[in-house]
Design a protein around this motif. Structure first.
Motif, PDB file in Angstrom:
ATOM      1  N   TYR A  24       0.828  -1.208   0.000  1.00 41.68           N
ATOM      2  CA  TYR A  24       0.000   0.000   0.000  1.00 41.68           C
ATOM      3  C   TYR A  24       0.862   1.258   0.000  1.00 41.68           C
ATOM      4  CZ  TYR A  24      -4.608  -2.093   0.395  1.00 41.68           C
ATOM      5  OH  TYR A  24      -5.781  -2.757   0.123  1.00 41.68           O
ATOM      6  N   GLU A  25       1.942   1.258   0.767  1.00 41.52           N
ATOM      7  CA  GLU A  25       2.814   2.434   0.799  1.00 41.52           C
ATOM      8  C   GLU A  25       3.550   2.611  -0.526  1.00 41.52           C
ATOM      9  OE1 GLU A  25       6.003   4.697   3.663  1.00 41.52           O
ATOM     10  OE2 GLU A  25       5.304   2.713   4.242  1.00 41.52           O
ATOM     11  N   GLY A  29       0.997   5.136  -1.852  1.00 40.70           N
ATOM     12  CA  GLY A  29       1.455   6.220  -0.980  1.00 40.70           C
ATOM     13  C   GLY A  29       0.752   6.275   0.365  1.00 40.70           C
ATOM     14  N   ILE A  30       0.192   5.152   0.801  1.00 40.93           N
ATOM     15  CA  ILE A  30      -0.548   5.114   2.063  1.00 40.93           C
ATOM     16  C   ILE A  30       0.325   4.453   3.119  1.00 40.93           C
ATOM     17  CG2 ILE A  30      -2.578   4.243   3.256  1.00 40.93           C
ATOM     18  CD1 ILE A  30      -4.007   4.228   0.547  1.00 40.93           C
ATOM     19  N   ALA A  31       0.747   5.235   4.103  1.00 43.23           N
ATOM     20  CA  ALA A  31       1.531   4.713   5.221  1.00 43.23           C
ATOM     21  C   ALA A  31       0.590   4.396   6.382  1.00 43.23           C
ATOM     22  CB  ALA A  31       2.577   5.744   5.645  1.00 43.23           C
ATOM     23  N   GLU A  32       1.126   3.760   7.424  1.00 38.38           N
ATOM     24  CA  GLU A  32       0.290   3.383   8.569  1.00 38.38           C
ATOM     25  C   GLU A  32      -0.432   4.596   9.154  1.00 38.38           C
ATOM     26  OE1 GLU A  32       0.497   1.189  12.913  1.00 38.38           O
ATOM     27  OE2 GLU A  32       2.284   1.234  11.659  1.00 38.38           O
ATOM     28  N   TRP A  34      -1.519   8.087   8.006  1.00 43.37           N
ATOM     29  CA  TRP A  34      -1.669   8.761   6.727  1.00 43.37           C
ATOM     30  C   TRP A  34      -2.527  10.002   6.919  1.00 43.37           C
ATOM     31  CZ3 TRP A  34      -5.955   6.960   3.015  1.00 43.37           C
ATOM     32  CH2 TRP A  34      -5.888   7.622   1.797  1.00 43.37           C
ATOM     33  N   SER A  35      -1.970  11.160   6.655  1.00 45.78           N
ATOM     34  CA  SER A  35      -2.749  12.395   6.664  1.00 45.78           C
ATOM     35  C   SER A  35      -3.275  12.593   5.259  1.00 45.78           C
ATOM     36  CB  SER A  35      -1.871  13.590   7.035  1.00 45.78           C
ATOM     37  OG  SER A  35      -1.922  13.838   8.382  1.00 45.78           O
ATOM     38  N   GLN A  36      -4.558  12.451   5.115  1.00 45.70           N
ATOM     39  CA  GLN A  36      -5.132  12.546   3.782  1.00 45.70           C
ATOM     40  C   GLN A  36      -5.606  13.957   3.479  1.00 45.70           C
ATOM     41  OE1 GLN A  36      -8.838  10.431   3.201  1.00 45.70           O
ATOM     42  NE2 GLN A  36      -9.055  10.195   5.401  1.00 45.70           N
TER      43      GLN A  36
END
Length: 120
Positions: A24-25, A29-32, A34-36
């Motif tokens: 996913y990261e 670009g999704i880390a544990e 994640w500020s969206q």
């Protein structure tokens, strides 16, 4: 009245949590943590017999993206199958869509919202 402010997390089971988190990261670009980006979030239960996503899955995550064409190119370059159905899924009112699956078979819908307000 108190109310929810947004989605605080998405939790799901995985056979290999570290490998799936890395996928996913790397590809989305999704880390544990994640500020969206601020924007619309659709929260919609579907009929039990829907064919919008696989019957053996209870959920499908929908991710807002800023450049669907570029992301599709990146995913295909990484040998990730991408499904598009412009005539069926895309509309000037809601935007454009594509679908992928993570390595454990979980469905992911990619959504580039149309400019302007969403219907409803």
């Amino acid at each position: 009245m108190a109310r929810a402010l947004g989605i605080g997390g998405l939790f799901f089971r995985a056979r290999d949590t570290k490998a799936l988190a890395h996928w996913y990261e790397t590809h989305l670009g999704i880390a544990e943590f994640w500020s969206q980006a601020a924007g619309p979030t659709i929260f919609a239960p579907f009929r039990e017999e829907t064919d919008y996503f696989p019957a053996d899955r209870q959920w499908m995550i929908n991710l807002r993206v800023d450049d669907l064409d570029a992301l599709i190119g990146q995913l295909r370059a990484a040998d990730i199958a991408v499904e598009t159905r412009p005539q069926e899924w895309d509309s000037p009112e809601t935007g454009r869509f594509a679908r992928i699956h993570d390595p454990e078979g979980n469905p992911i819908e990619l959504w580039e919202p149309a400019s302007g307000p969403l219907p409803g």
